[in-house]
Design a protein around this motif. Structure first.
Motif, PDB file in Angstrom:
ATOM      1  N   ALA A   1       1.156   3.670  -3.460  1.00 16.07           N
ATOM      2  CA  ALA A   1       0.735   5.064  -3.314  1.00 16.07           C
ATOM      3  C   ALA A   1       1.736   6.025  -3.952  1.00 16.07           C
TER       4      ALA A   1
ATOM      5  N   LYS B   1       0.835  -1.197   0.000  1.00 13.86           N
ATOM      6  CA  LYS B   1       0.000   0.000   0.000  1.00 13.86           C
ATOM      7  C   LYS B   1       0.871   1.249   0.000  1.00 13.86           C
ATOM      8  N   ASP B   2       1.944   1.213   0.748  1.00 13.46           N
ATOM      9  CA  ASP B   2       2.867   2.350   0.780  1.00 13.46           C
ATOM     10  C   ASP B   2       3.570   2.517  -0.570  1.00 13.46           C
TER      11      ASP B   2
END
Length: 405
Positions: free
Chosen positions: A317, A313-314
């Motif tokens: 993004a 997710k990091d």
């Protein structure tokens, strides 16, 4: 903020999920929805599937609460002439009559379209059907698991050719709620038409028709090309490796939908620290990746499997390609967009507690519409009858006759 259908009166003679879900949506949008139930009540009330014990001895049926939110309930025996007389009084100032009873039952109770429209020519007659109001099977009923999901071509499109059984719906009343939303949209269009032209419409939405609308891309091509079905794309052979689902090291899944693969391939690989894949001549563009699909897909699968969901997710993004987490239904309450837009709310249950309820998906002024819990059986019978001019003695007489319960 006023709700868009305030001042609209809907009389509902319906059961189960499809058409009641429509009525619940109209109620959330501000309509006064009066649900007429037979003496035993809507049979959905007695369907003990998925009821949740609150710990206080009270069992909450979220199907019932979801599809009958915000309505008023009156019990009427429409098989009796006196019961129908009460219905006629209810319809004198109604805007919409809403039903999903089978045609033969409607005719027996004199609530078919011809009977209602002859008495009340300005009323919008809205019905939910299984397979449509015309054709040799028009009298046939339907349920979402068979008429929408199976007959509508959805199940077969999701099922592998050698599967032991067809893929079933993902949850209860899946096709019912979608079809109910379609019917609510049709009713709103009919309300607008009547306001503009003075002409009242007869509206029907079927489970079969809604399924076809959902599957129109495949249905139209299959019809044009003269084929029976499209092969289900193999999950391990994506045409575009950036349009697929990938498992992370902690057993979760990420869904990628980067249709412009050449635009996103390089930046994604750089964000993931895989400059080697970004510059690998075997994977340099969409054509090369297709020619070396097995090797490319293996590399991307291994890459995603090397890190946890939180790590991905990091990383994701930091690039512009489209992706999302494959979420479980229990995680929806924590989704920041769900919270920000009010898609899930707590509704007063009437006993000092609240229950979660999903908002109708239309926002007005960027605000979710409020909801009220569903009614107890016949909870509003006396008040509704009093509003029609029945005094206490007349109401008691209706109860003695077995017209009202």
């Amino acid at each position: 903020m006023g709700r868009p259908l305030e001042g609209i009166k809907v009389v509902e003679v319906a059961m189960w999920a499809f058409v009641p879900a429509c009525g619940g949506m109209l109620a959330d949008m501000g309509a006064d929805v009066i649900k007429i139930e037979p003496p035993a009540g809507d049979p959905l009330r007695g369907l003990q599937i998925g009821n949740t014990d609150t710990g206080s001895g009270r069992r909450i049926d979220y199907s019932w609460e979801s599809y009958n939110r915000g309505k008023r309930s009156i019990t009427l025996d429409l098989k009796q002439a006196t019961g129908r007389e009460v219905l006629w009084k209810l319809l004198e100032d109604a805007d919409v009559f809403l039903t999903n009873l089978l045609p033969r039952a409607r005719r027996a109770m004199e609530i078919d379209a011809d009977s209602i429209r002859s008495r009340f020519p300005s009323i919008i007659y809205a019905s939910g059907s299984g397979v449509g109001p015309a054709g040799p099977e028009m009298e046939k009923g339907g349920y979402d698991a068979i008429t929408f999901w199976a007959r509508g071509g959805i199940s077969s499109s999701l099922t592998d050719p050698d599967a032991p059984h067809p893929v079933g719906p993902p949850g209860p009343a899946f096709g019912d709620t979608l079809s109910g939303s379609m019917l609510a949209g049709g009713i709103c269009a009919a309300i607008a038409k009547r306001a503009l032209t003075g002409e009242a419409s007869e509206v029907d939405v079927s489970l079969l028709g809604t399924a076809m609308w959902s599957m129109q891309r495949y249905i139209c091509q299959a019809t044009a090309d003269g084929i029976d079905r499209f092969p289900k794309p193999p999950a391990d052979k994506p045409n575009n490796v950036l349009v697929s689902n990938y498992r992370t090291s902690d057993g979760r899944f990420l869904a990628l939908c980067m249709l412009q693969a050449d635009k996103y391939w390089g930046p994604l690989m750089l964000a993931a620290g895989r400059e080697d894949l970004a510059s690998d001549p075997r994977f340099i563009d969409a054509k090369a990746r297709r020619e070396n699909l097995d090797a490319c897909y293996a590399e991307v699968k291994a890459m995603f499997a090397s890190r946890t969901l939180a790590e991905w997710k990091d990383i994701l993004a930091r690039q512009e390609g489209q992706w999302d987490v494959v979420q479980n239904v229990g995680e929806m309450k924590d989704d920041v967009q769900v919270q920000a837009n009010g898609y899930l709310k707590q509704v007063d249950y009437g006993d000092g507690s609240t229950i979660p309820m999903v908002s109708v998906p239309m926002l007005f002024g960027k605000q979710a519409l409020p909801s009220k819990r569903s009614p107890e059986l016949g909870a509003d019978s006396d008040a509704i009858l009093a509003g029609l001019g029945y005094d206490e003695d007349a109401i008691i007489d209706l109860k003695v006759q077995g017209v009202v319960f």
